[in-house]
Design a protein around this motif. Structure first.
Motif, PDB file in Angstrom:
ATOM      1  N   ASP A 227      40.481  51.502  31.599  1.00  0.00           N
ATOM      2  CA  ASP A 227      41.915  51.652  31.372  1.00  0.00           C
ATOM      3  C   ASP A 227      42.579  52.223  32.629  1.00  0.00           C
ATOM      4  OD1 ASP A 227      44.379  51.772  30.115  1.00  0.00           O
ATOM      5  OD2 ASP A 227      43.969  53.691  29.156  1.00  0.00           O
ATOM      6  N   LEU A 228      42.620  51.429  33.668  1.00  0.00           N
ATOM      7  CA  LEU A 228      43.177  51.864  34.949  1.00  0.00           C
ATOM      8  C   LEU A 228      44.687  51.602  34.975  1.00  0.00           C
ATOM      9  CD1 LEU A 228      42.257  53.001  37.687  1.00  0.00           C
ATOM     10  CD2 LEU A 228      41.960  50.659  38.467  1.00  0.00           C
ATOM     11  N   ASN A 229      45.468  52.544  35.478  1.00  0.00           N
ATOM     12  CA  ASN A 229      46.912  52.344  35.564  1.00  0.00           C
ATOM     13  C   ASN A 229      47.233  51.135  36.426  1.00  0.00           C
ATOM     14  OD1 ASN A 229      47.518  54.583  34.007  1.00  0.00           O
ATOM     15  ND2 ASN A 229      47.772  55.944  35.763  1.00  0.00           N
ATOM     16  N   GLY A 230      48.088  50.261  35.910  1.00  0.00           N
ATOM     17  CA  GLY A 230      48.525  49.088  36.661  1.00  0.00           C
ATOM     18  C   GLY A 230      47.740  47.834  36.342  1.00  0.00           C
ATOM     19  N   MET A 231      46.515  47.973  35.839  1.00  0.00           N
ATOM     20  CA  MET A 231      45.673  46.812  35.533  1.00  0.00           C
ATOM     21  C   MET A 231      44.421  47.327  34.830  1.00  0.00           C
ATOM     22  SD  MET A 231      44.055  44.124  38.318  1.00  0.00           S
ATOM     23  CE  MET A 231      45.637  43.831  39.066  1.00  0.00           C
ATOM     24  N   ASP A 232      43.959  46.602  33.819  1.00  0.00           N
ATOM     25  CA  ASP A 232      42.735  47.076  33.176  1.00  0.00           C
ATOM     26  C   ASP A 232      41.528  46.787  34.071  1.00  0.00           C
ATOM     27  OD1 ASP A 232      41.590  44.528  32.663  1.00  0.00           O
ATOM     28  OD2 ASP A 232      42.362  44.453  30.637  1.00  0.00           O
ATOM     29  N   GLY A 233      40.425  47.448  33.773  1.00  0.00           N
ATOM     30  CA  GLY A 233      39.241  47.363  34.627  1.00  0.00           C
ATOM     31  C   GLY A 233      38.644  45.973  34.730  1.00  0.00           C
ATOM     32  N   VAL A 234      38.692  45.208  33.657  1.00  0.00           N
ATOM     33  CA  VAL A 234      38.145  43.851  33.682  1.00  0.00           C
ATOM     34  C   VAL A 234      38.979  42.971  34.603  1.00  0.00           C
ATOM     35  CG1 VAL A 234      37.737  41.782  32.286  1.00  0.00           C
ATOM     36  CG2 VAL A 234      37.006  44.018  31.439  1.00  0.00           C
ATOM     37  N   ALA A 235      40.309  43.044  34.470  1.00  0.00           N
ATOM     38  CA  ALA A 235      41.195  42.254  35.337  1.00  0.00           C
ATOM     39  C   ALA A 235      41.033  42.682  36.795  1.00  0.00           C
ATOM     40  CB  ALA A 235      42.647  42.396  34.891  1.00  0.00           C
ATOM     41  N   PHE A 236      40.892  43.986  37.033  1.00  0.00           N
ATOM     42  CA  PHE A 236      40.703  44.490  38.392  1.00  0.00           C
ATOM     43  C   PHE A 236      39.401  43.952  38.986  1.00  0.00           C
ATOM     44  CE2 PHE A 236      39.358  47.397  41.663  1.00  0.00           C
ATOM     45  CZ  PHE A 236      40.533  47.655  42.358  1.00  0.00           C
ATOM     46  N   THR A 237      38.341  43.954  38.186  1.00  0.00           N
ATOM     47  CA  THR A 237      37.051  43.449  38.658  1.00  0.00           C
ATOM     48  C   THR A 237      37.152  41.973  39.016  1.00  0.00           C
ATOM     49  OG1 THR A 237      35.864  45.095  37.344  1.00  0.00           O
ATOM     50  CG2 THR A 237      34.618  43.154  38.040  1.00  0.00           C
ATOM     51  N   LYS A 238      37.789  41.184  38.161  1.00  0.00           N
ATOM     52  CA  LYS A 238      37.966  39.759  38.448  1.00  0.00           C
ATOM     53  C   LYS A 238      38.751  39.563  39.740  1.00  0.00           C
ATOM     54  CE  LYS A 238      37.818  37.949  33.748  1.00  0.00           C
ATOM     55  NZ  LYS A 238      38.598  37.294  32.676  1.00  0.00           N
ATOM     56  N   LYS A 239      39.789  40.355  39.925  1.00  0.00           N
ATOM     57  CA  LYS A 239      40.608  40.253  41.139  1.00  0.00           C
ATOM     58  C   LYS A 239      39.784  40.598  42.376  1.00  0.00           C
ATOM     59  CE  LYS A 239      44.775  42.088  43.298  1.00  0.00           C
ATOM     60  NZ  LYS A 239      45.927  42.984  43.148  1.00  0.00           N
ATOM     61  N   LEU A 240      39.006  41.661  42.312  1.00  0.00           N
ATOM     62  CA  LEU A 240      38.172  42.066  43.446  1.00  0.00           C
ATOM     63  C   LEU A 240      37.122  41.015  43.760  1.00  0.00           C
ATOM     64  CD1 LEU A 240      37.299  44.158  45.561  1.00  0.00           C
ATOM     65  CD2 LEU A 240      35.878  45.213  43.787  1.00  0.00           C
ATOM     66  N   ARG A 241      36.442  40.506  42.735  1.00  0.00           N
ATOM     67  CA  ARG A 241      35.400  39.502  42.959  1.00  0.00           C
ATOM     68  C   ARG A 241      35.971  38.209  43.540  1.00  0.00           C
ATOM     69  NH1 ARG A 241      31.460  43.002  43.214  1.00  0.00           N
ATOM     70  NH2 ARG A 241      30.515  43.604  41.248  1.00  0.00           N
ATOM     71  N   ALA A 242      37.229  37.897  43.226  1.00  0.00           N
ATOM     72  CA  ALA A 242      37.863  36.667  43.728  1.00  0.00           C
ATOM     73  C   ALA A 242      38.483  36.837  45.110  1.00  0.00           C
ATOM     74  CB  ALA A 242      38.934  36.210  42.743  1.00  0.00           C
ATOM     75  N   CYS A 243      38.584  38.065  45.591  1.00  0.00           N
ATOM     76  CA  CYS A 243      39.254  38.366  46.866  1.00  0.00           C
ATOM     77  C   CYS A 243      38.302  38.096  48.041  1.00  0.00           C
ATOM     78  CB  CYS A 243      39.705  39.815  46.858  1.00  0.00           C
ATOM     79  SG  CYS A 243      40.678  40.282  48.285  1.00  0.00           S
ATOM     80  N   SER A 244      38.388  36.900  48.589  1.00  0.00           N
ATOM     81  CA  SER A 244      37.428  36.487  49.616  1.00  0.00           C
ATOM     82  C   SER A 244      37.547  37.275  50.922  1.00  0.00           C
ATOM     83  CB  SER A 244      37.580  34.993  49.897  1.00  0.00           C
ATOM     84  OG  SER A 244      38.876  34.719  50.380  1.00  0.00           O
TER      85      SER A 244
END
Length: 168
Positions: free
Chosen positions: A62-79
């Motif tokens: 429950d991270l402010n601004g984005m949940d942890g799952v969405a954040f993880t997906k964003k990080l993994r997709a950030c080439s």
């Protein structure tokens, strides 16, 4: 002016609660970790991850601004992010089986249910260090190999080339 010490065991803690982040930092220090950074929202965590390399990311679901799952997906997709492959330990106070599976499928390496003790955190850190998993990049998934163990099927269980052709 204080100088920043960067070690090979840098850890970023991303939690919406400064108190929880501080408690985890205390646990990490008791385990011998010294290079610890804290972040309290998704934007600041991403800035830290772009700024320097870390060995582990510990993130709250429950991270402010984005949940942890969405954040993880964003990080993994950030080439272009140097921490794209970093092992991620996700924490959550009340996860159900679906949420844990969603975290795994987003690219989370390990999971911790809150509250937890320092020895639980140590177990996850040791697992990451002693049993590193390969990184998978596929159309539907980017993250650490979700298989935790390799099963030896033995020579008798392997198909012969003729059997493979017959099955196709």
């Amino acid at each position: 002016m204080a100088t920043e010490e960067i070690t090979k065991h840098g850890v970023l803690i991303a939690d919406h609660s400064p108190h929880m982040a501080s408690l985890i930092a205390v646990m990490l220090r008791s385990l011998g970790r010294r290079d610890i950074r804290e972040s309290y929202d998704a934007n600041r965590a991403m800035i830290e991850l772009r700024r320097r390399a870390f060995d582990v990311l510990i993130i709250d679901d429950d991270l402010n601004g984005m949940d942890g799952v969405a954040f993880t997906k964003k990080l993994r997709a950030c080439s272009d992010c140097q921490n794209r492959l970093v092992p991620i330990i996700m924490m959550s106070a009340a996860p159900d089986a679906k949420r844990i599976a969603d975290a795994r499928d987003a690219g989370v390496t390990e999971f911790l249910r809150k509250p937890f003790a320092a020895n639980h955190l140590q177990t996850r850190l040791t697992s990451i260090e002693t049993n590193p998993r390969g990184f998978i990049e596929a159309e539907a998934y980017t993250g650490p190999d979700r298989r935790r163990k390799t099963v030896d099927i033995g020579e008798n269980e392997r198909r012969t080339e003729a059997q493979k052709r017959e099955a196709s």
